[in-house]
Write an enzyme that holds these catalytic residues in place. Structure first.
Site, PDB file in Angstrom:
ATOM      1  N   LYS A  29       0.837  -1.209   0.000  1.00  9.59           N
ATOM      2  CA  LYS A  29       0.000   0.000   0.000  1.00  9.59           C
ATOM      3  C   LYS A  29       0.868   1.254   0.000  1.00  9.59           C
ATOM      4  O   LYS A  29       0.688   2.153  -0.826  1.00  9.59           O
ATOM      5  CB  LYS A  29      -0.900  -0.027   1.229  1.00  9.59           C
ATOM      6  CG  LYS A  29      -2.035   0.925   1.183  1.00  9.59           C
ATOM      7  CD  LYS A  29      -3.008   0.659   2.333  1.00  9.59           C
ATOM      8  CE  LYS A  29      -3.829  -0.585   2.087  1.00  9.59           C
ATOM      9  NZ  LYS A  29      -4.586  -1.017   3.270  1.00  9.59           N
ATOM     10  N   ARG A 100      -3.745   2.877   8.141  1.00 11.85           N
ATOM     11  CA  ARG A 100      -3.992   1.576   7.507  1.00 11.85           C
ATOM     12  C   ARG A 100      -2.757   0.712   7.562  1.00 11.85           C
ATOM     13  O   ARG A 100      -1.637   1.217   7.599  1.00 11.85           O
ATOM     14  CB  ARG A 100      -4.343   1.757   6.019  1.00 11.85           C
ATOM     15  CG  ARG A 100      -5.614   2.498   5.764  1.00 11.85           C
ATOM     16  CD  ARG A 100      -5.689   2.835   4.284  1.00 11.85           C
ATOM     17  NE  ARG A 100      -6.619   3.902   4.038  1.00 11.85           N
ATOM     18  CZ  ARG A 100      -7.878   3.725   3.636  1.00 11.85           C
ATOM     19  NH1 ARG A 100      -8.333   2.522   3.441  1.00 11.85           N
ATOM     20  NH2 ARG A 100      -8.655   4.752   3.436  1.00 11.85           N
ATOM     21  N   GLY A 109      -8.609  -7.702   3.817  1.00 16.62           N
ATOM     22  CA  GLY A 109      -9.503  -7.957   4.946  1.00 16.62           C
ATOM     23  C   GLY A 109      -8.823  -8.531   6.174  1.00 16.62           C
ATOM     24  O   GLY A 109      -9.463  -8.793   7.171  1.00 16.62           O
ATOM     25  N   MET A 111      -6.127  -7.199   7.925  1.00 17.67           N
ATOM     26  CA  MET A 111      -5.591  -6.263   8.902  1.00 17.67           C
ATOM     27  C   MET A 111      -6.603  -5.126   9.102  1.00 17.67           C
ATOM     28  O   MET A 111      -7.549  -4.993   8.359  1.00 17.67           O
ATOM     29  CB  MET A 111      -4.256  -5.706   8.395  1.00 17.67           C
ATOM     30  CG  MET A 111      -3.302  -6.793   7.963  1.00 17.67           C
ATOM     31  SD  MET A 111      -2.574  -7.677   9.335  1.00 17.67           S
ATOM     32  CE  MET A 111      -1.354  -6.511   9.799  1.00 17.67           C
ATOM     33  N   ARG A 352      -3.383  -1.644  -6.262  1.00 17.72           N
ATOM     34  CA  ARG A 352      -2.542  -2.846  -6.182  1.00 17.72           C
ATOM     35  C   ARG A 352      -2.921  -3.754  -7.351  1.00 17.72           C
ATOM     36  O   ARG A 352      -3.987  -3.588  -7.949  1.00 17.72           O
ATOM     37  CB  ARG A 352      -2.767  -3.566  -4.855  1.00 17.72           C
ATOM     38  CG  ARG A 352      -4.186  -4.030  -4.677  1.00 17.72           C
ATOM     39  CD  ARG A 352      -4.433  -4.570  -3.284  1.00 17.72           C
ATOM     40  NE  ARG A 352      -5.833  -4.931  -3.139  1.00 17.72           N
ATOM     41  CZ  ARG A 352      -6.455  -5.059  -1.990  1.00 17.72           C
ATOM     42  NH1 ARG A 352      -5.822  -4.837  -0.869  1.00 17.72           N
ATOM     43  NH2 ARG A 352      -7.713  -5.395  -1.939  1.00 17.72           N
ATOM     44  N   HIS A 488     -15.799  -8.840   1.393  1.00 17.68           N
ATOM     45  CA  HIS A 488     -14.786  -9.761   1.911  1.00 17.68           C
ATOM     46  C   HIS A 488     -14.985 -11.162   1.327  1.00 17.68           C
ATOM     47  O   HIS A 488     -14.045 -11.803   0.861  1.00 17.68           O
ATOM     48  CB  HIS A 488     -14.882  -9.806   3.436  1.00 17.68           C
ATOM     49  CG  HIS A 488     -13.997 -10.832   4.046  1.00 17.68           C
ATOM     50  ND1 HIS A 488     -14.442 -12.089   4.383  1.00 17.68           N
ATOM     51  CD2 HIS A 488     -12.683 -10.807   4.325  1.00 17.68           C
ATOM     52  CE1 HIS A 488     -13.443 -12.784   4.861  1.00 17.68           C
ATOM     53  NE2 HIS A 488     -12.363 -12.029   4.846  1.00 17.68           N
ATOM     54  N   ARG A 610       2.875 -47.220 -11.365  1.00 12.88           N
ATOM     55  CA  ARG A 610       2.949 -48.073 -10.168  1.00 12.88           C
ATOM     56  C   ARG A 610       2.301 -49.393 -10.530  1.00 12.88           C
ATOM     57  O   ARG A 610       1.081 -49.495 -10.561  1.00 12.88           O
ATOM     58  CB  ARG A 610       2.223 -47.412  -8.997  1.00 12.88           C
ATOM     59  CG  ARG A 610       2.892 -46.155  -8.471  1.00 12.88           C
ATOM     60  CD  ARG A 610       2.056 -45.568  -7.342  1.00 12.88           C
ATOM     61  NE  ARG A 610       2.745 -44.554  -6.586  1.00 12.88           N
ATOM     62  CZ  ARG A 610       2.549 -43.244  -6.739  1.00 12.88           C
ATOM     63  NH1 ARG A 610       1.720 -42.805  -7.660  1.00 12.88           N
ATOM     64  NH2 ARG A 610       3.200 -42.370  -5.982  1.00 12.88           N
ATOM     65  N   GLU A 793      14.830 -42.774  -3.124  1.00 12.81           N
ATOM     66  CA  GLU A 793      13.732 -42.450  -2.204  1.00 12.81           C
ATOM     67  C   GLU A 793      14.023 -42.812  -0.762  1.00 12.81           C
ATOM     68  O   GLU A 793      13.155 -42.700   0.097  1.00 12.81           O
ATOM     69  CB  GLU A 793      12.411 -43.066  -2.679  1.00 12.81           C
ATOM     70  CG  GLU A 793      12.442 -44.552  -2.925  1.00 12.81           C
ATOM     71  CD  GLU A 793      11.106 -45.099  -3.423  1.00 12.81           C
ATOM     72  OE1 GLU A 793      10.078 -44.431  -3.314  1.00 12.81           O
ATOM     73  OE2 GLU A 793      11.111 -46.240  -3.926  1.00 12.81           O
ATOM     74  N   SER A 812      15.062 -41.470 -10.475  1.00 15.30           N
ATOM     75  CA  SER A 812      13.819 -40.739 -10.293  1.00 15.30           C
ATOM     76  C   SER A 812      13.612 -40.589  -8.787  1.00 15.30           C
ATOM     77  O   SER A 812      13.578 -41.581  -8.058  1.00 15.30           O
ATOM     78  CB  SER A 812      12.646 -41.501 -10.916  1.00 15.30           C
ATOM     79  OG  SER A 812      11.453 -40.810 -10.641  1.00 15.30           O
ATOM     80  N   GLY A 814      11.823 -40.366  -5.565  1.00 13.97           N
ATOM     81  CA  GLY A 814      10.522 -40.682  -4.976  1.00 13.97           C
ATOM     82  C   GLY A 814      10.403 -39.826  -3.729  1.00 13.97           C
ATOM     83  O   GLY A 814      10.746 -40.252  -2.630  1.00 13.97           O
ATOM     84  N   ASP A 817       8.526 -41.053  -0.337  1.00 13.70           N
ATOM     85  CA  ASP A 817       9.292 -41.863   0.608  1.00 13.70           C
ATOM     86  C   ASP A 817      10.522 -41.111   1.098  1.00 13.70           C
ATOM     87  O   ASP A 817      10.913 -41.243   2.263  1.00 13.70           O
ATOM     88  CB  ASP A 817       9.705 -43.189  -0.041  1.00 13.70           C
ATOM     89  CG  ASP A 817       8.600 -44.216   0.080  1.00 13.70           C
ATOM     90  OD1 ASP A 817       8.081 -44.376   1.197  1.00 13.70           O
ATOM     91  OD2 ASP A 817       8.235 -44.832  -0.939  1.00 13.70           O
ATOM     92  N   CYS A 879       9.173 -38.148  -9.182  1.00 12.85           N
ATOM     93  CA  CYS A 879       7.835 -38.702  -9.421  1.00 12.85           C
ATOM     94  C   CYS A 879       6.990 -38.754  -8.153  1.00 12.85           C
ATOM     95  O   CYS A 879       5.910 -39.326  -8.152  1.00 12.85           O
ATOM     96  CB  CYS A 879       7.935 -40.079 -10.055  1.00 12.85           C
ATOM     97  SG  CYS A 879       8.743 -41.291  -9.006  1.00 12.85           S
ATOM     98  N   TYR A 899      13.105 -33.711 -15.639  1.00 11.93           N
ATOM     99  CA  TYR A 899      11.642 -33.691 -15.683  1.00 11.93           C
ATOM    100  C   TYR A 899      11.035 -33.789 -14.282  1.00 11.93           C
ATOM    101  O   TYR A 899      11.714 -34.188 -13.331  1.00 11.93           O
ATOM    102  CB  TYR A 899      11.107 -34.832 -16.557  1.00 11.93           C
ATOM    103  CG  TYR A 899      11.319 -36.206 -15.971  1.00 11.93           C
ATOM    104  CD1 TYR A 899      10.376 -36.777 -15.125  1.00 11.93           C
ATOM    105  CD2 TYR A 899      12.477 -36.930 -16.252  1.00 11.93           C
ATOM    106  CE1 TYR A 899      10.571 -38.032 -14.567  1.00 11.93           C
ATOM    107  CE2 TYR A 899      12.688 -38.194 -15.704  1.00 11.93           C
ATOM    108  CZ  TYR A 899      11.734 -38.737 -14.851  1.00 11.93           C
ATOM    109  OH  TYR A 899      11.922 -39.961 -14.295  1.00 11.93           O
TER     110      TYR A 899
END
Ligand code: PEP
Ligand code: MG
Length: 938
Positions: A29, A100, A109, A111, A352, A488, A610, A793, A812, A814, A817, A879, A899
């Protein structure tokens, strides 16, 4: 001690000490008030006390730096100079200020705000004399005492009270004198004076202290309340939900008051430069004549659309419309701003970046590229990744909605469709949402996978307040009888992606009897209602929902993509993402259908299948149980031979669905007892089916019982001790691959061994896989390209990744786990204490939802480095469930993974997050060719 000795930043008169880039110090603000002042917008003068003071306040037993008082006095003097009025003046027009809060990120809403500060029994008389407007002056004073009493002095609703104590006084007075609920604006000056007396008495009665008359005492009281509100319950709940660090603190803005309540040539409003619900380019918002700003957002009076202002105050409307354009050209984003019109003159109180639905974000970003306000890379950043799932949210079944009974209409404040049992109180809604859902016959309601569901809940209120936050979070949708699109309820719902209908005035809510009456029918709490937050309709009963247009185009293929504007824009965004992303997005899929859906969303392969899930279908579970109950290797092999064709069939389907994209297939992982029945009746059933005594089954279940199955006989340990299981799975993979490849479809199998902690474990399993591959290739006379890798994992796997990478062709992570083993927290049982951990701020976010970057993340980092030492450039991905979490995706990008893999519907989210992470690397690099990209791809 804070670093800087400057704690107060002035703004006003087209100048400012600060600017829009100073949000960490001045709060959103304060920074934007400074920026608006700099660009010449009509901002009443003021100053901002920095967030460093908030930090100081909490580090120093709620005290202020010594120099602050002097700096604040200079600030007030500067305002006085510009305004030509004096703070506390009892002779001439007094300077009044607003106080404010403003954190770095807006917390709507959350504060508290105080208006008209500086009024007391004497200055109010000076205000009467100067304005010659008695009603106005007393109205200001009455409002001030009410706000101050509530926010600073803590005269608030107690646990057993249904209404705010000041509102009870007002209500009582109105009925005493007028015998009805007349509008506040109809109260006379004498009425306001009477109310003031009653308010002051209430304050004295509740707090034991008098309302303070000294304006400076008022000012410091208000500043302290703002800093104090940083630690109130609703601010803490809000921060936790949105991951805002407590250390940020809030700033305090003190600003000269302008008055929207001087009469019918004045008013206050809240507006957006474009429609934040659906993205349309229109001046959107609302205002109230003869009212102060808080009246608009409080939702007590229903405001009028801002377009009406054109008729009522054409000059002011024109000026606001110009400001709207200036704001967008300057901030280059949709703005949400507050204004006040005082006797026809426009003032800006705040601006804002506007909160928006995912739908609006998508449209804004595309339109602004076309308007050349932003480039396409900025457009990618403008779509919040964690909201994107909203676009895939269900809508009501069209036929059912047409046939349904509309019992009320309200404002469409948060798009989407929601059906649920309604509750009139946030706590009861919260509690109800935790209950299992039972149908009329007392049966559990299940989803299509057979899992029990929790009850869907709608929160229905006259208007919501920040205290209702918990109930709002728990509800599918929110419905209010009063209030407008910036109330609100609407703001918070939009941000949370909740369906919301506001201001459905036809609803008569009776909190006492817990009933709601609409269109002549009375409904009781727990009855089903349905709301359409795109249209603003409220329906009786439960309506079936239908998939979003994007799902209809991509998954159901029941809608032509060209006919859907939403889909077209979504596809453009996804195309842009592909142009910049470094991190690929794969999917976790166990069936061809899931794989197809994910590919339609842009997945570049399967990151995790899986295989155990496949053994629960149809007759396979019998063969699986036979295998587990077998007494000898020979018997086990015989049972596995029955499973082989099923498993092979599964893989054929998956390879075909992937059309040449890679598939990571993970071998059996869960402890075997998960496949056996545990209840007596089911055990009897199985015994009969298999022709074995039931005791044998009970005995085997007993033998397989483990105290810590998650740390027990599972993962690669199964395939190592019973190598025939891995042998069967490997054979199924390669026989399927051979078949599909022979049919002319490319296959890229990647066999993945779970829960590896020792290189030797992997060596043993890899040998089984290679042997099966060799055998199948010889039998089928084909050459198959495949890889064998491992999951990382458990911590030992990560710490010895250099050794493991000598054998593993890919990793990969996991992270499910890895999180449970790194933190020593069961992924299945942590629900009992994690909420307390969040409350106590031991954890900031649930580590099973978002990667614990400083803990689990370190293990990942070590594994990436060590893996690359042994096998430079090796393929690595993730994954665990974290693959669809935007902040985890960003972390994976930074680690340099190839990935992430996530559930099909989160693929777009992960793609967007991955593209945004790549763009973060480009900071400073010049974006190019917005126009070219948008034309080329759409
Ligand atoms: C993991 O542990 O992160 C994982 C993907 O495997 P699962 O969830 O099946 O244990
Ligand atoms: Mg696992």
């Amino acid at each position: 001690m804070a670093k800087s000795a400057k704690y107060v930043y002035l703004f006003g008169n087209k100048k400012a000490d600060g600017h829009g880039g100073m949000k960490p110090l001045l709060g959103g603000k304060g920074a934007n008030l400074a920026e608006m002042s700099r660009i010449g917008l009509p901002v009443p003068p003021g100053f901002t006390i920095t967030t460093e003071v908030c930090t100081y306040y909490y580090e120093n037993k709620k005290t202020y730096p010594k120099v602050l008082d002097a700096q604040a006095r200079e600030g007030v003097a500067a305002i006085e100079k510009i305004m030509g009025t004096k703070f506390g003046d009892t002779k001439a027009m007094p300077l009044l200020v607003s106080v404010r809060s403003g954190a770095r990120d807006s917390m709507p809403g959350m504060m508290d705000t105080i208006l008209n500060l500086g009024l007391n029994d004497k200055t109010v008389l000076a205000l009467v004399a100067a304005t010659k407007n008695e009603r106005f002056a007393w109205d200001c004073y009455r409002r001030f005492v009410q706000m101050y009493g509530d926010v600073v002095m803590g005269v608030q609703k107690g646990k057993n009270e249904d209404h705010e104590p000041f509102e009870v006084v007002i209500h009582g007075f109105k009925h005493e004198k007028y015998h009805s609920d007349i509008e506040d604006s109809k109260l006379t000056a004498a009425d306001q004076q009477e109310l003031l007396l009653r308010f002051k008495a209430l304050i004295k009665e509740r707090t034991g202290t008098e309302f303070p008359q000294d304006p400076w005492k008022q000012l410091w009281g208000a500043a302290g309340a703002v800093f104090g509100s940083w630690m109130n319950d609703r601010a803490i709940v809000y921060r936790r939900k949105y991951g805002i660090p407590t250390e940020w603190g809030t700033a305090v803005s003190v600003q000269a008051m302008v008055y929207g309540n001087t009469g019918d040539n004045s008013g206050s409003g809240v507006a957006f430069t474009r429609n934040p619900a659906n993205g349309t380019k229109e001046f959107y918002g609302e205002f109230l004549i003869n009212a102060q700003g808080e009246d608009v957002v409080a939702g007590v009076r229903t405001p009028e659309p801002v377009a009406q202002l054109d008729k009522q105050m054409p000059a002011a409307y024109k000026e606001l419309d110009n400001i709207r354009k200036t704001l967008e050209t300057h901030f280059k984003d949709v703005q949400d701003f507050e204004f006040t019109i005082q006797d026809g003159k426009v003032f800006m109180l705040q601006t804002r970046n506007g909160k928006r639905t995912a739908m609006a974000a998508l449209k804004f970003s595309m339109d602004m590229v076309d308007e050349k306000l932003i480039d396409w890379k900025t457009a990618i950043k403008r779509n919040p990744a964690d909201q994107l799932e909203q676009l895939l949210a269900p809508i009501f079944d069209v036929k059912a909605e047409k046939a349904a009974r509309v019992i009320a209409k309200g404002l469409p404040a948060g798009p989407g469709a929601a059906s649920g049992k309604f509750y009139l109180n946030a706590d009861r809604a919260d509690a109800a949402a935790k209950e299992w859902w039972m149908d009329d016959k007392g049966q559990f309601v299940l989803n299509k996978h057979g899992d029990k569901l929790k009850q869907p809940v709608l929160l229905v209120r006259n208007e919501t307040t920040p205290e209702d936050l918990r109930g709002m979070i728990a509800s599918e949708g929110i419905l209010t009888a009063k209030g407008g699109v910036s109330s609100h309820a609407a703001l918070v719902a939009r941000q949370m992606g909740k369906v919301c209908v506001c201001g459905a005035g036809a609803l008569q809510i009776d909190y006492a009897t817990k009933t709601l009456t609409a269109d002549g029918v009375t409904y009781k709490e727990g009855d089903f209602l349905s709301i359409n937050g795109t249209l603003g309709n409220v329906y009786a009963g439960q309506l079936p929902t239908a998939e979003s247009e994007i799902i209809q185009v991509l998954v159901q293929k029941s809608l032509d993509g060209k006919k859907s504007d939403t889909y077209t824009k979504f596809a453009t965004l996804m195309n842009w993402c592909s142009k910049v992303t470094k991190l690929q997005v794969r999917t976790n899929a166990d069936t061809p259908e899931q794989a197809e859906e994910a590919v339609a969303f842009g997945a570049t392969g399967i990151g995790l299948t899986r295989t155990e899930h496949m053994f629960f279908e149809g007759n396979r579970i019998d063969a699986m149980r036979e295998m587990i109950l077998a007494d000898s290797v020979a018997d086990r092999k015989a049972a596995l031979a029955k499973l082989l064709p099923y498993q092979k069939g599964d893989f054929v389907g998956i390879f075909k669905a992937l059309k040449g994209l890679p598939a990571t297939i993970r071998f059996l992982d869960p402890p075997l007892h998960e496949f056996l029945p545990h209840e007596d009746a089911a055990q009897q059933d199985l015994a009969k089916k298999m022709g074995v005594p039931v005791e044998k089954i009970k005995q085997r279940v007993k033998e397989l019982h483990e105290f810590n199955p998650m740390l027990g006989f599972r993962g690669c340990r199964l395939g190592i001790v019973h190598s025939e299981i891995s042998e069967m799975q490997a054979r199924a993979v390669f026989e399927a691959a051979a078949e599909v490849q022979k049919a002319g479809i490319k296959v890229k199998p990647e066999v993945m061994i779970p829960l590896v902690g020792f290189k030797r474990e992997l060596d043993l399993q890899v040998a089984v896989v290679h042997a099966a591959a060799k055998a199948v290739m010889a039998e089928q006379k084909v050459k198959l390209n495949y890889m064998v890798g491992t999951m990382i994992e458990i911590p030992r796997g990560a710490l010895t990744a250099d050794e493991i990478a000598q054998t593993a062709e890919f990793f990969s992570f996991g992270t499910n786990d890895l999180t449970q083993t790194c933190l020593g927290m069961s992924r299945d049982d942590s629900g009992s204490f994690l909420p307390s951990y969040a409350e106590l701020e031991i954890i900031k976010t649930n580590p099973f939802a978002s990667i614990d970057q400083s803990g689990v993340g370190q293990l990942m980092k070590i594994a990436v480095e060590k893996g690359n030492q042994s096998r430079p450039g090796m393929k690595m991905g993730i994954c665990g469930e974290h693959g669809g979490d935007p902040s985890s995706v960003r972390f994976c990008h930074k680690l340099g993974l190839n990935y992430v893999s996530c559930s099909p519907r989160r693929v777009p989210v992960a793609r967007l997050a991955a593209a945004q992470a790549a763009l973060e690397d480009e900071v400073g690099a010049k974006p190019k060719g917005a126009k070219k990209a948008s034309k080329a791809k759409r």
